[in-house]
Design a protein around this motif. Structure first.
Motif, PDB file in Angstrom:
ATOM      1  N   GLN A 116       0.824  -1.209   0.000  1.00  0.00           N
ATOM      2  CA  GLN A 116       0.000   0.000   0.000  1.00  0.00           C
ATOM      3  C   GLN A 116       0.856   1.255   0.000  1.00  0.00           C
ATOM      4  O   GLN A 116       0.447   2.291  -0.508  1.00  0.00           O
ATOM      5  CB  GLN A 116      -0.917   0.021   1.226  1.00  0.00           C
ATOM      6  N   LEU A 117       2.039   1.163   0.542  1.00  0.00           N
ATOM      7  CA  LEU A 117       2.928   2.308   0.597  1.00  0.00           C
ATOM      8  C   LEU A 117       3.644   2.538  -0.738  1.00  0.00           C
ATOM      9  O   LEU A 117       3.792   3.663  -1.196  1.00  0.00           O
ATOM     10  CB  LEU A 117       3.961   2.092   1.712  1.00  0.00           C
ATOM     11  N   ILE A 118       4.057   1.456  -1.394  1.00  0.00           N
ATOM     12  CA  ILE A 118       4.884   1.562  -2.596  1.00  0.00           C
ATOM     13  C   ILE A 118       4.064   1.610  -3.886  1.00  0.00           C
ATOM     14  O   ILE A 118       4.408   2.342  -4.811  1.00  0.00           O
ATOM     15  CB  ILE A 118       5.877   0.387  -2.653  1.00  0.00           C
ATOM     16  N   LEU A 119       2.993   0.841  -3.964  1.00  0.00           N
ATOM     17  CA  LEU A 119       2.259   0.686  -5.228  1.00  0.00           C
ATOM     18  C   LEU A 119       1.734   2.002  -5.816  1.00  0.00           C
ATOM     19  O   LEU A 119       1.927   2.244  -7.005  1.00  0.00           O
ATOM     20  CB  LEU A 119       1.132  -0.333  -5.072  1.00  0.00           C
ATOM     21  N   PRO A 120       1.079   2.886  -5.046  1.00  0.00           N
ATOM     22  CA  PRO A 120       0.598   4.137  -5.662  1.00  0.00           C
ATOM     23  C   PRO A 120       1.739   4.972  -6.256  1.00  0.00           C
ATOM     24  O   PRO A 120       1.603   5.509  -7.354  1.00  0.00           O
ATOM     25  CB  PRO A 120      -0.084   4.876  -4.505  1.00  0.00           C
ATOM     26  N   ALA A 121       2.841   5.071  -5.544  1.00  0.00           N
ATOM     27  CA  ALA A 121       3.978   5.848  -6.060  1.00  0.00           C
ATOM     28  C   ALA A 121       4.547   5.195  -7.312  1.00  0.00           C
ATOM     29  O   ALA A 121       4.911   5.878  -8.273  1.00  0.00           O
ATOM     30  CB  ALA A 121       5.056   5.968  -4.989  1.00  0.00           C
ATOM     31  N   LEU A 122       4.627   3.880  -7.323  1.00  0.00           N
ATOM     32  CA  LEU A 122       5.149   3.157  -8.483  1.00  0.00           C
ATOM     33  C   LEU A 122       4.245   3.357  -9.703  1.00  0.00           C
ATOM     34  O   LEU A 122       4.727   3.634 -10.802  1.00  0.00           O
ATOM     35  CB  LEU A 122       5.276   1.672  -8.153  1.00  0.00           C
ATOM     36  N   LEU A 123       2.939   3.249  -9.518  1.00  0.00           N
ATOM     37  CA  LEU A 123       2.006   3.427 -10.637  1.00  0.00           C
ATOM     38  C   LEU A 123       2.017   4.865 -11.153  1.00  0.00           C
ATOM     39  O   LEU A 123       2.003   5.091 -12.365  1.00  0.00           O
ATOM     40  CB  LEU A 123       0.594   3.016 -10.219  1.00  0.00           C
ATOM     41  N   LEU A 124       2.072   5.824 -10.243  1.00  0.00           N
ATOM     42  CA  LEU A 124       2.133   7.225 -10.657  1.00  0.00           C
ATOM     43  C   LEU A 124       3.425   7.508 -11.417  1.00  0.00           C
ATOM     44  O   LEU A 124       3.424   8.186 -12.443  1.00  0.00           O
ATOM     45  CB  LEU A 124       2.013   8.144  -9.439  1.00  0.00           C
ATOM     46  N   ASN A 125       4.515   6.967 -10.917  1.00  0.00           N
ATOM     47  CA  ASN A 125       5.808   7.118 -11.588  1.00  0.00           C
ATOM     48  C   ASN A 125       5.750   6.542 -13.005  1.00  0.00           C
ATOM     49  O   ASN A 125       6.194   7.180 -13.962  1.00  0.00           O
ATOM     50  CB  ASN A 125       6.892   6.426 -10.759  1.00  0.00           C
ATOM     51  N   ASN A 126       5.213   5.348 -13.150  1.00  0.00           N
ATOM     52  CA  ASN A 126       5.101   4.729 -14.473  1.00  0.00           C
ATOM     53  C   ASN A 126       4.242   5.564 -15.409  1.00  0.00           C
ATOM     54  O   ASN A 126       4.572   5.746 -16.579  1.00  0.00           O
ATOM     55  CB  ASN A 126       4.539   3.321 -14.358  1.00  0.00           C
ATOM     56  N   LEU A 127       3.136   6.087 -14.899  1.00  0.00           N
ATOM     57  CA  LEU A 127       2.244   6.904 -15.723  1.00  0.00           C
ATOM     58  C   LEU A 127       2.929   8.187 -16.177  1.00  0.00           C
ATOM     59  O   LEU A 127       2.859   8.557 -17.354  1.00  0.00           O
ATOM     60  CB  LEU A 127       0.972   7.234 -14.940  1.00  0.00           C
ATOM     61  N   LEU A 128       3.623   8.861 -15.267  1.00  0.00           N
ATOM     62  CA  LEU A 128       4.306  10.107 -15.623  1.00  0.00           C
ATOM     63  C   LEU A 128       5.428   9.865 -16.630  1.00  0.00           C
ATOM     64  O   LEU A 128       5.607  10.654 -17.556  1.00  0.00           O
ATOM     65  CB  LEU A 128       4.848  10.794 -14.369  1.00  0.00           C
ATOM     66  N   ILE A 129       6.161   8.783 -16.450  1.00  0.00           N
ATOM     67  CA  ILE A 129       7.222   8.451 -17.406  1.00  0.00           C
ATOM     68  C   ILE A 129       6.621   8.174 -18.780  1.00  0.00           C
ATOM     69  O   ILE A 129       7.138   8.636 -19.800  1.00  0.00           O
ATOM     70  CB  ILE A 129       8.052   7.254 -16.906  1.00  0.00           C
ATOM     71  N   MET A 130       5.524   7.441 -18.822  1.00  0.00           N
ATOM     72  CA  MET A 130       4.899   7.118 -20.104  1.00  0.00           C
ATOM     73  C   MET A 130       4.399   8.387 -20.802  1.00  0.00           C
ATOM     74  O   MET A 130       4.604   8.559 -22.010  1.00  0.00           O
ATOM     75  CB  MET A 130       3.752   6.135 -19.900  1.00  0.00           C
ATOM     76  N   ILE A 131       3.783   9.299 -20.067  1.00  0.00           N
ATOM     77  CA  ILE A 131       3.288  10.542 -20.659  1.00  0.00           C
ATOM     78  C   ILE A 131       4.460  11.392 -21.170  1.00  0.00           C
ATOM     79  O   ILE A 131       4.427  11.897 -22.292  1.00  0.00           O
ATOM     80  CB  ILE A 131       2.429  11.328 -19.650  1.00  0.00           C
ATOM     81  N   ALA A 132       5.497  11.520 -20.349  1.00  0.00           N
ATOM     82  CA  ALA A 132       6.659  12.330 -20.752  1.00  0.00           C
ATOM     83  C   ALA A 132       7.323  11.753 -21.995  1.00  0.00           C
ATOM     84  O   ALA A 132       7.659  12.495 -22.930  1.00  0.00           O
ATOM     85  CB  ALA A 132       7.667  12.415 -19.603  1.00  0.00           C
ATOM     86  N   LEU A 133       7.500  10.454 -22.046  1.00  0.00           N
ATOM     87  CA  LEU A 133       8.152   9.852 -23.208  1.00  0.00           C
ATOM     88  C   LEU A 133       7.259   9.884 -24.443  1.00  0.00           C
ATOM     89  O   LEU A 133       7.760  10.004 -25.559  1.00  0.00           O
ATOM     90  CB  LEU A 133       8.611   8.438 -22.874  1.00  0.00           C
ATOM     91  N   ALA A 134       5.950   9.804 -24.271  1.00  0.00           N
ATOM     92  CA  ALA A 134       5.054   9.932 -25.428  1.00  0.00           C
ATOM     93  C   ALA A 134       5.136  11.339 -26.011  1.00  0.00           C
ATOM     94  O   ALA A 134       5.183  11.510 -27.236  1.00  0.00           O
ATOM     95  CB  ALA A 134       3.616   9.604 -25.020  1.00  0.00           C
ATOM     96  N   LEU A 135       5.203  12.351 -25.145  1.00  0.00           N
ATOM     97  CA  LEU A 135       5.352  13.731 -25.634  1.00  0.00           C
ATOM     98  C   LEU A 135       6.691  13.920 -26.330  1.00  0.00           C
ATOM     99  O   LEU A 135       6.777  14.588 -27.368  1.00  0.00           O
ATOM    100  CB  LEU A 135       5.199  14.721 -24.479  1.00  0.00           C
ATOM    101  N   MET A 136       7.743  13.324 -25.770  1.00  0.00           N
ATOM    102  CA  MET A 136       9.051  13.406 -26.418  1.00  0.00           C
ATOM    103  C   MET A 136       9.036  12.694 -27.767  1.00  0.00           C
ATOM    104  O   MET A 136       9.680  13.147 -28.715  1.00  0.00           O
ATOM    105  CB  MET A 136      10.124  12.796 -25.515  1.00  0.00           C
ATOM    106  N   ALA A 137       8.298  11.597 -27.862  1.00  0.00           N
ATOM    107  CA  ALA A 137       8.205  10.866 -29.132  1.00  0.00           C
ATOM    108  C   ALA A 137       7.525  11.727 -30.195  1.00  0.00           C
ATOM    109  O   ALA A 137       7.962  11.760 -31.344  1.00  0.00           O
ATOM    110  CB  ALA A 137       7.446   9.561 -28.935  1.00  0.00           C
ATOM    111  N   VAL A 138       6.466  12.418 -29.815  1.00  0.00           N
ATOM    112  CA  VAL A 138       5.776  13.300 -30.763  1.00  0.00           C
ATOM    113  C   VAL A 138       6.718  14.418 -31.207  1.00  0.00           C
ATOM    114  O   VAL A 138       6.823  14.725 -32.400  1.00  0.00           O
ATOM    115  CB  VAL A 138       4.488  13.883 -30.141  1.00  0.00           C
ATOM    116  N   TRP A 139       7.424  15.031 -30.268  1.00  0.00           N
ATOM    117  CA  TRP A 139       8.359  16.111 -30.584  1.00  0.00           C
ATOM    118  C   TRP A 139       9.464  15.616 -31.519  1.00  0.00           C
ATOM    119  O   TRP A 139       9.779  16.263 -32.514  1.00  0.00           O
ATOM    120  CB  TRP A 139       8.951  16.671 -29.284  1.00  0.00           C
ATOM    121  N   TYR A 140      10.051  14.464 -31.201  1.00  0.00           N
ATOM    122  CA  TYR A 140      11.142  13.957 -32.024  1.00  0.00           C
ATOM    123  C   TYR A 140      10.641  13.540 -33.409  1.00  0.00           C
ATOM    124  O   TYR A 140      11.325  13.763 -34.407  1.00  0.00           O
ATOM    125  CB  TYR A 140      11.850  12.782 -31.345  1.00  0.00           C
TER     126      TYR A 140
END
Length: 174
Positions: free
Chosen positions: A95-119
């Protein structure tokens, strides 16, 4: 003579190329996230199989709390501040780790998708320009040159094509 280049008005120039590039990059990111999450799950499964039950292990977090009391000394009110630690309700490691891990994965995916569009824009723009100049040359227009913006990819290819056009122009003048 270098041509003055203006900012592109459209962000998606070659939708097929750009969507393929973005899709491949997003698939790579999702695969990396799945691989990381799988390794995370494997670690917990191995720990569970070896006798440690990390899912039932509780973690207690302590929080520092400020208490303010006003007392009167010699007729003057004095504010006293006391700090104490209070245990928060116990939580499991998951319960302590999972929300942070999922949020981290989501933010990384969004950031890299935006970088993919830019590139993809940095590649699709030059490809679009090169195709356009080649089509005009094939239609019979002479002395066509490819000019790319600063920061665009494929500049070496554009220079080679410009050299080719110069040689074709020289040969056609003979």
């Amino acid at each position: 003579m270098k041509k003055k280049l203006t900012r592109r008005k459209r962000f998606v120039l070659d939708s097929s190329l750009q969507y393929r590039m973005v899709t491949r990059m997003v698939v790579a990111v999702v695969a990396a996230i799945v691989l990381f999450s799988g390794a995370f799950a494997l670690y917990y499964w191995i720990s569970y199989m070896s006798g440690d039950n990390l899912f039932k292990e509780s973690v207690v977090v302590y929080k520092q709390v400020e208490t303010v009391k006003t007392v009167t000394v010699d007729g003057k009110p004095i504010t006293q501040r006391f700090y104490e630690t209070q245990a928060q309700p116990a939580t499991t490691r998951l319960q302590l780790i999972l929300p942070a891990l999922l949020l981290n994965n989501l933010l990384i995916m969004i950031a890299l998708a935006l970088m993919a569009v830019w590139y993809s824009h940095k590649v699709a723009g030059p490809v679009y320009r090169i195709k356009h100049v080649i089509n005009r040359t094939l239609a019979g227009e002479r002395e066509q040159r490819i000019y790319l913006r600063e920061g665009d990819e494929l500049k070496d290819l554009a220079e080679k094509i410009n050299t080719l056009f110069e040689r074709i122009d020289r040969l056609s003048e003979r």
